[in-house]
Design a protein around this motif. Structure first.
Motif, mmCIF file in Angstrom:
data_model
loop_
_atom_site.group_PDB
_atom_site.id
_atom_site.type_symbol
_atom_site.label_atom_id
_atom_site.label_comp_id
_atom_site.label_asym_id
_atom_site.label_seq_id
_atom_site.Cartn_x
_atom_site.Cartn_y
_atom_site.Cartn_z
ATOM 1 N N GLN A 76 0.626 -1.087 0.008
ATOM 2 C CA GLN A 76 -0.321 0.110 0.003
ATOM 3 C C GLN A 76 0.345 1.636 -0.195
ATOM 4 O OE1 GLN A 76 -2.771 -1.322 3.237
ATOM 5 N NE2 GLN A 76 -3.905 -0.270 2.087
ATOM 6 N N SER A 77 0.046 2.450 -0.958
ATOM 7 C CA SER A 77 0.928 3.304 -1.176
ATOM 8 C C SER A 77 -0.075 4.339 0.201
ATOM 9 C CB SER A 77 1.175 4.142 -1.381
ATOM 10 O OG SER A 77 1.310 3.740 -2.912
ATOM 11 N N ILE A 78 0.636 4.639 0.810
ATOM 12 C CA ILE A 78 0.477 5.759 2.567
ATOM 13 C C ILE A 78 1.309 6.685 3.200
ATOM 14 C CG2 ILE A 78 -0.362 3.439 3.111
ATOM 15 C CD1 ILE A 78 2.036 3.877 5.490
ATOM 16 N N GLY A 79 0.383 7.844 3.771
ATOM 17 C CA GLY A 79 1.043 8.484 4.890
ATOM 18 C C GLY A 79 1.129 8.452 6.294
ATOM 19 N N LEU A 80 2.139 8.427 6.913
ATOM 20 C CA LEU A 80 2.265 8.122 7.855
ATOM 21 C C LEU A 80 3.027 9.493 8.521
ATOM 22 C CD1 LEU A 80 5.006 5.450 8.509
ATOM 23 C CD2 LEU A 80 2.312 5.381 9.165
ATOM 24 N N GLU A 81 2.051 9.947 9.613
ATOM 25 C CA GLU A 81 1.346 11.086 10.958
ATOM 26 C C GLU A 81 2.746 10.463 11.881
ATOM 27 O OE1 GLU A 81 -0.119 14.576 13.209
ATOM 28 O OE2 GLU A 81 -0.927 13.074 11.547
ATOM 29 N N VAL A 82 4.063 11.410 12.064
ATOM 30 C CA VAL A 82 4.473 9.964 14.082
ATOM 31 C C VAL A 82 4.148 11.607 14.685
ATOM 32 C CG1 VAL A 82 6.081 8.701 12.528
ATOM 33 C CG2 VAL A 82 6.490 11.291 13.622
ATOM 34 N N SER A 83 4.489 10.709 16.159
ATOM 35 C CA SER A 83 4.420 11.747 17.462
ATOM 36 C C SER A 83 5.397 12.876 17.904
ATOM 37 C CB SER A 83 3.966 10.471 18.670
ATOM 38 O OG SER A 83 3.369 9.762 18.242
ATOM 39 N N ASP A 84 6.350 12.715 17.261
ATOM 40 C CA ASP A 84 7.641 13.276 17.577
ATOM 41 C C ASP A 84 8.080 13.923 16.636
ATOM 42 O OD1 ASP A 84 7.958 11.601 20.743
ATOM 43 O OD2 ASP A 84 7.853 9.775 19.648
ATOM 44 N N ASP A 85 8.589 14.929 16.649
ATOM 45 C CA ASP A 85 9.379 16.040 16.370
ATOM 46 C C ASP A 85 10.854 15.794 15.405
ATOM 47 O OD1 ASP A 85 9.915 18.558 14.351
ATOM 48 O OD2 ASP A 85 10.387 19.809 15.980
ATOM 49 N N VAL A 86 10.674 14.156 15.144
ATOM 50 C CA VAL A 86 12.396 13.788 14.726
ATOM 51 C C VAL A 86 12.836 14.420 13.122
ATOM 52 C CG1 VAL A 86 12.064 11.843 16.507
ATOM 53 C CG2 VAL A 86 11.046 11.397 14.171
ATOM 54 N N ASP A 87 13.667 14.416 13.020
ATOM 55 C CA ASP A 87 14.109 14.363 11.687
ATOM 56 C C ASP A 87 14.381 13.465 10.364
ATOM 57 O OD1 ASP A 87 15.371 15.657 9.440
ATOM 58 O OD2 ASP A 87 17.401 15.679 9.782
ATOM 59 N N ILE A 88 12.845 13.709 9.237
ATOM 60 C CA ILE A 88 12.865 12.574 8.689
ATOM 61 C C ILE A 88 13.072 13.149 7.399
ATOM 62 C CG2 ILE A 88 11.085 10.805 7.539
ATOM 63 C CD1 ILE A 88 10.315 10.476 10.381
ATOM 64 N N ALA A 89 13.753 12.426 6.448
ATOM 65 C CA ALA A 89 13.724 13.061 4.597
ATOM 66 C C ALA A 89 13.467 12.272 3.531
ATOM 67 C CB ALA A 89 14.612 14.143 5.119
ATOM 68 N N ARG A 90 12.867 12.726 2.431
ATOM 69 C CA ARG A 90 13.180 11.566 2.018
ATOM 70 C C ARG A 90 14.921 10.772 1.618
ATOM 71 N NH1 ARG A 90 11.515 11.162 -3.786
ATOM 72 N NH2 ARG A 90 13.343 10.039 -5.347
ATOM 73 N N GLY A 91 14.497 9.492 1.359
ATOM 74 C CA GLY A 91 15.176 8.777 1.538
ATOM 75 C C GLY A 91 15.347 7.759 2.418
ATOM 76 N N ASP A 92 15.454 8.635 3.469
ATOM 77 C CA ASP A 92 15.129 7.217 4.940
ATOM 78 C C ASP A 92 14.120 6.106 5.264
ATOM 79 O OD1 ASP A 92 16.663 9.190 5.705
ATOM 80 O OD2 ASP A 92 15.502 10.424 7.161
ATOM 81 N N ILE A 93 14.824 5.189 5.725
ATOM 82 C CA ILE A 93 13.816 4.088 5.694
ATOM 83 C C ILE A 93 12.979 4.253 6.661
ATOM 84 C CG2 ILE A 93 13.082 1.666 5.629
ATOM 85 C CD1 ILE A 93 15.357 2.036 3.551
ATOM 86 N N LEU A 94 11.380 3.809 7.366
ATOM 87 C CA LEU A 94 10.891 3.701 8.905
ATOM 88 C C LEU A 94 10.769 2.122 9.014
ATOM 89 C CD1 LEU A 94 10.573 6.626 8.452
ATOM 90 C CD2 LEU A 94 8.021 6.223 9.292
ATOM 91 N N VAL A 95 11.188 1.553 9.974
ATOM 92 C CA VAL A 95 11.589 0.378 10.079
ATOM 93 C C VAL A 95 11.109 -0.340 11.673
ATOM 94 C CG1 VAL A 95 13.299 0.011 8.660
ATOM 95 C CG2 VAL A 95 13.780 0.066 11.480
ATOM 96 N N PRO A 96 10.374 -0.914 11.700
ATOM 97 C CA PRO A 96 10.171 -1.479 13.475
ATOM 98 C C PRO A 96 11.709 -1.096 14.901
ATOM 99 C CG PRO A 96 9.767 -3.301 11.701
ATOM 100 C CD PRO A 96 10.809 -2.177 11.089
ATOM 101 N N ALA A 97 11.256 -0.861 15.674
ATOM 102 C CA ALA A 97 12.730 -1.251 16.794
ATOM 103 C C ALA A 97 12.864 -2.141 16.997
ATOM 104 C CB ALA A 97 11.717 -0.772 18.123
#
Length: 206
Positions: A76-97
């Protein structure tokens, strides 16, 4: 169909394609991180790690064109909103802890050379891996496969069109990756000639 099932059961991998700022009703802005889930599942409240930085946060909301979702799956193509003000940019990958990808600047891979111009031990390249692009060089050609016998020819001096070889790449900035056997989406890349912008090779990370 079997491939789609395997993707959903693999660890969550979400390369960020675009960061979108969304005005809030009471003022201010929120940020949506847009992209396609390459593998796995994500739910609201899940903890995620941003790679390669290593920052941690939790998923506050999952949006789609048709509205919000409690959970989402590959592809699926989605948009994620996260809880904290962290630096996330194009090219980063979100993975499980609990199931992070590997992060590094040195990569061993199987490479198929596409270009008519042979590789002769030099050249400046860009690796495009997921949504991240970074300068790279071929540090070592380990061996080349003889496609007639499948024997390995050690330390060849050049690569010709359609040659298949094992190489070691050195990339300028760290990337987060999996082995191709584990995850096709985060284990594959293309190699682009920095001067001509031509795709000269494609690779599978070991």
């Amino acid at each position: 169909l079997p491939q789609a099932v395997r993707l959903q059961h693999a660890p969550f991998r979400f390369p960020v394609q675009l960061v979108r700022r969304v005005p809030q009703a009471g003022g201010g802005q929120s940020r949506l991180y847009l992209g396609r889930i390459e593998s796995g599942k994500i739910s609201v409240g899940d903890e995620v790690v941003v790679l390669p930085s290593g920052n941690k946060t939790t998923v506050r909301a999952i949006g789609t064109y048709d509205g919000p979702l409690p959970s989402a799956f590959a592809p699926q193509s989605i948009g994620l909103e996260v809880s904290d003000d962290v630096d996330i940019a194009r090219g980063d990958i979100l993975v499980p802890a609990g199931a992070p990808a590997r992060v590094g600047t040195k990569i061993e891979a199987t490479l198929c050379w596409f270009a008519d111009e042979p590789y002769q031990g030099n050249g400046r390249f860009v690796v495009k891996h997921g949504t991240r692009s970074t300068p790279a060089r071929i540090a070592t050609v380990i061996d080349r496969v003889d496609v007639a016998t499948l024997a390995a020819e050690a330390s060849p001096h050049s690569l010709q069109r359609n040659d298949i070889a094992r190489v070691r790449l050195q990339v300028a900035s760290a990337i987060a990756f999996d082995g191709y056997r584990e995850n096709r989406g985060t284990g594959a890349f293309i190699l682009i000639d920095e001067q001509t912008n031509a795709t000269v090779a494609a690779g599978m990370i070991a």
